[in-house]
Design an enzyme around this catalytic site. Structure first.
Site, PDB file in Angstrom:
ATOM      1  CD1 TRP A   1       2.523  85.391  13.873  1.00 18.82           C
ATOM      2  CD2 TRP A   1       3.075  86.062  15.942  1.00 18.82           C
ATOM      3  NE1 TRP A   1       1.783  86.517  14.165  1.00 18.82           N
ATOM      4  CE2 TRP A   1       2.107  86.945  15.419  1.00 18.82           C
ATOM      5  CE3 TRP A   1       3.563  86.280  17.238  1.00 18.82           C
ATOM      6  CZ2 TRP A   1       1.609  88.035  16.155  1.00 18.82           C
ATOM      7  CZ3 TRP A   1       3.071  87.360  17.961  1.00 18.82           C
ATOM      8  CH2 TRP A   1       2.097  88.230  17.420  1.00 18.82           C
TER       9      TRP A   1
ATOM     10  CG  ASP B   1       3.794  77.287  18.364  1.00 18.76           C
ATOM     11  OD1 ASP B   1       2.897  76.499  18.730  1.00 18.76           O
ATOM     12  OD2 ASP B   1       3.618  78.521  18.267  1.00 18.76           O
TER      13      ASP B   1
ATOM     14  CE1 TYR C   1       0.351  82.957  15.093  1.00 16.79           C
ATOM     15  CE2 TYR C   1       2.033  81.264  14.950  1.00 16.79           C
ATOM     16  CZ  TYR C   1       1.201  82.062  15.704  1.00 16.79           C
ATOM     17  OH  TYR C   1       1.226  81.970  17.076  1.00 16.79           O
TER      18      TYR C   1
ATOM     19  CG  HIS D   1      -4.264  80.851  18.400  1.00 22.46           C
ATOM     20  ND1 HIS D   1      -3.948  81.051  17.087  1.00 22.46           N
ATOM     21  CD2 HIS D   1      -3.351  81.553  19.111  1.00 22.46           C
ATOM     22  CE1 HIS D   1      -2.899  81.861  17.011  1.00 22.46           C
ATOM     23  NE2 HIS D   1      -2.527  82.185  18.229  1.00 22.46           N
TER      24      HIS D   1
ATOM     25  CB  SER E   1      -1.837  78.820  22.923  1.00 25.62           C
ATOM     26  OG  SER E   1      -0.953  79.905  23.057  1.00 25.62           O
TER      27      SER E   1
HETATM   28  N1  LIG Z   1      -1.167  83.380  21.144  1.00 31.25           N
HETATM   29  C1  LIG Z   1      -0.216  82.523  20.885  1.00 31.25           C
HETATM   30  O1  LIG Z   1      -0.423  81.353  20.931  1.00 31.25           O
HETATM   31  C2  LIG Z   1       1.150  83.026  20.517  1.00 31.25           C
HETATM   32  C3  LIG Z   1       1.450  84.390  20.659  1.00 31.25           C
HETATM   33  C4  LIG Z   1       2.761  84.800  20.437  1.00 31.25           C
HETATM   34  C5  LIG Z   1       3.723  83.892  20.045  1.00 31.25           C
HETATM   35  N2  LIG Z   1       3.396  82.582  19.879  1.00 31.25           N
HETATM   36  C6  LIG Z   1       4.410  81.594  19.448  1.00 31.25           C
HETATM   37  O2  LIG Z   1       5.611  81.812  20.156  1.00 31.25           O
HETATM   38  C7  LIG Z   1       6.669  82.028  19.218  1.00 31.25           C
HETATM   39  C8  LIG Z   1       7.713  82.942  19.805  1.00 31.25           C
HETATM   40  O3  LIG Z   1       7.176  84.183  20.196  1.00 31.25           O
HETATM   41  P1  LIG Z   1       7.360  85.488  19.303  1.00 31.25           P
HETATM   42  O4  LIG Z   1       7.855  85.095  17.946  1.00 31.25           O
HETATM   43  O5  LIG Z   1       6.116  86.255  19.421  1.00 31.25           O
HETATM   44  O6  LIG Z   1       8.465  86.306  20.099  1.00 31.25           O
HETATM   45  P2  LIG Z   1       9.995  86.056  20.438  1.00 31.25           P
HETATM   46  O7  LIG Z   1      10.382  84.673  20.135  1.00 31.25           O
HETATM   47  O8  LIG Z   1      10.179  86.575  21.803  1.00 31.25           O
HETATM   48  O9  LIG Z   1      10.716  87.082  19.439  1.00 31.25           O
HETATM   49  C9  LIG Z   1      10.917  86.711  18.104  1.00 31.25           C
HETATM   50  C10 LIG Z   1      11.530  87.870  17.307  1.00 31.25           C
HETATM   51  O10 LIG Z   1      12.698  88.359  17.925  1.00 31.25           O
HETATM   52  C11 LIG Z   1      13.682  88.649  16.950  1.00 31.25           C
HETATM   53  N3  LIG Z   1      14.794  87.723  17.190  1.00 31.25           N
HETATM   54  C12 LIG Z   1      14.758  86.382  17.294  1.00 31.25           C
HETATM   55  N4  LIG Z   1      15.956  85.870  17.547  1.00 31.25           N
HETATM   56  C13 LIG Z   1      16.784  86.910  17.629  1.00 31.25           C
HETATM   57  C14 LIG Z   1      18.165  87.033  17.876  1.00 31.25           C
HETATM   58  N5  LIG Z   1      18.911  85.948  18.109  1.00 31.25           N
HETATM   59  N6  LIG Z   1      18.711  88.274  17.880  1.00 31.25           N
HETATM   60  C15 LIG Z   1      17.957  89.360  17.661  1.00 31.25           C
HETATM   61  N7  LIG Z   1      16.631  89.307  17.423  1.00 31.25           N
HETATM   62  C16 LIG Z   1      16.052  88.093  17.408  1.00 31.25           C
HETATM   63  C17 LIG Z   1      13.041  88.425  15.589  1.00 31.25           C
HETATM   64  O11 LIG Z   1      12.408  89.630  15.126  1.00 31.25           O
HETATM   65  P3  LIG Z   1      13.197  90.854  14.417  1.00 31.25           P
HETATM   66  O12 LIG Z   1      14.401  90.296  13.756  1.00 31.25           O
HETATM   67  O13 LIG Z   1      12.216  91.455  13.480  1.00 31.25           O
HETATM   68  O14 LIG Z   1      13.506  91.809  15.556  1.00 31.25           O
HETATM   69  C18 LIG Z   1      11.951  87.426  15.936  1.00 31.25           C
HETATM   70  O15 LIG Z   1      10.887  87.417  15.045  1.00 31.25           O
HETATM   71  C19 LIG Z   1       5.939  82.577  17.985  1.00 31.25           C
HETATM   72  O16 LIG Z   1       6.728  82.508  16.808  1.00 31.25           O
HETATM   73  C20 LIG Z   1       4.724  81.705  17.972  1.00 31.25           C
HETATM   74  O17 LIG Z   1       5.052  80.438  17.437  1.00 31.25           O
HETATM   75  C21 LIG Z   1       2.129  82.148  20.134  1.00 31.25           C
END
Ligand SMILES: NC(=O)c1ccc[n+]([C@@H]2O[C@H](COP(=O)([O-])OP(=O)(O)OC[C@H]3O[C@@H](n4cnc5c(N)ncnc54)[C@H](OP(=O)(O)O)[C@@H]3O)[C@@H](O)[C@H]2O)c1
Length: 327
Positions: free
Chosen positions: A21, A51, A56, A121, A152
């Site tokens: 995303w 994913d 996105y 979605h 999802s």
């Molecule tokens: N409705 C849906 O279906 C839906 C909704 C949400 C998510 N998703 C899917 O789930 C995936 C994961 O969720 P998410 O991206 O929302 O949240 P997440 O994985 O909880 O957080 C990702 C963010 O955290 C930071 N990060 C990642 N690894 C890190 C590390 N090792 N150290 C420090 N910061 C780190 C980065 O942002 P910064 O560096 O900017 O802080 C990154 O963009 C999405 O990419 C998407 O594919 C789906």
């Protein structure tokens, strides 16, 4: 890297996979070269599942993945999503004609003739009570446009309803140290039906990396700025639905549970992997170093009973009241 069965698909997916995303949009500015670097590094380390979604960055994330696939020879399973192009986003919009149209867009963006996995979605709850929607997805499988489909979801109850449809192979749901409820009712049922669980928002939008503070600022086009109280989409998608200040306090307590030399991000991802109903966690990463740190979680030993108890205790004291009844 360890691999786990993804439901009944026959695929073995990397237990730490990649959420695409942030490299598409809604997370502030990103650089495509840096995003591709993160994807390549993830694949170097054994990630074989990504994913994404059509929305996105309006196809930007899907197109980056198409580029990645052209530059690599390994098998990479790509899960995309359909439905959020609808405006207004209504249950009626989830019909055969619209789904077929969304899937054609994703096929074009991903430069393929068959999508590996398509997820509805986070549709309105009503969609789960419309068997014709799942019938339309079955037709798309028969037509060779998609290999598998899943959903999802926002809520545990939607997940439980969705897996009554025999064609549903996967459920993507928020599951992390700040979101425990899926493990109670849903995981046992998903296992019983051999449905693959994808744990999304595993780092609570980065909060669980332990790198944020009261001084953290987010760009105007970052949902951690514009969706804090659910102004644009479900509030649960931003910081897992936890108020930022409470989240920071809980993170401070969690730190003491992570062993010396292990980052909080890796520790929290390893916590997710303690649940064997989970096929994989899909942390987002914008940079290669983040992908590396996230993948490192898979190499950690299992959490101890004491560490599991600590995570539960922090959840009970700080988080439960804000999230447990809502999703
Ligand atoms: N409705 C849906 O279906 C839906 C909704 C949400 C998510 N998703 C899917 O789930 C995936 C994961 O969720 P998410 O991206 O929302 O949240 P997440 O994985 O909880 O957080 C990702 C963010 O955290 C930071 N990060 C990642 N690894 C890190 C590390 N090792 N150290 C420090 N910061 C780190 C980065 O942002 P910064 O560096 O900017 O802080 C990154 O963009 C999405 O990419 C998407 O594919 C789906």
């Amino acid at each position: 890297m360890h691999y786990r069965e993804l439901g009944r698909t026959g695929w073995k997916v990397s237990e730490i996979s990649f959420g695409a995303w942030a490299i598409g949009g809604s997370w502030g500015e990103t650089d495509d070269a840096e995003s591709l670097g993160a994807l390549h590094r993830a694949l170097d380390l054994g990630v074989n599942f990504i994913d994404t979604a059509d929305v996105y960055g309006d196809g930007r994330s899907e197109r980056l993945i198409a580029r990645l696939r052209k530059e690599r020879r390994e098998t990479v399973y790509v899960a995309t999503k359909a439905g959020r192009r609808l405006s207004p986003h209504t249950a009626d919009g989830y019909n055969a004609a619209n789904l077929a149209r969304f899937i054609e867009d994703s096929l074009r963006n991903l430069e393929t003739d068959c999508l590996d996995l398509v997820q509805l979605h986070c549709p309105p709850t009503e969609v789960y009570y419309r068997p014709e929607v799942f019938g339309a997805l079955d037709d798309l499988v028969r037509a060779g446009k998609i290999r598998h489909y899943g959903v999802s979801v926002e809520k545990v109850e939607e997940a439980l309803k969705a897996i009554e449809y025999p064609g549903v192979q996967t459920v993507q749901i928020i599951f992390n140290a700040f979101r425990h409820r899926p493990a109670e009712l849903f995981f046992p049922e998903a296992r019983r039906r051999q449905v693959g669980v994808l744990a999304r928002v595993p780092l609570a939008s980065g909060l669980l990396s332990g790198r944020m503070s009261r001084a953290s600022a987010f760009a105007a086009d970052d949902h951690r700025n514009f969706n804090r109280s659910g102004q644009a989409f479900d509030r649960g998608e931003t910081f897992s639905g936890v108020d930022f200040e409470t989240g920071l306090q809980a993170v401070e307590e969690l730190r003491s549970a992570a062993p010396e030399g292990v980052s909080l991000a890796s520790f929290c991802l390893r916590w997710i992997l303690m649940f064997d109903a989970v096929a994989c966690a899909i942390p987002g990463a914008k940079r290669a170093a983040q992908a590396e740190e996230n993948v490192a979680a898979g190499g950690l030993p299992p959490l101890t009973t004491e560490q599991m108890r600590k995570v539960r205790d922090v959840y009970d004291r700080y988080i439960r009241q804000q999230v447990h009844a809502r999703w």
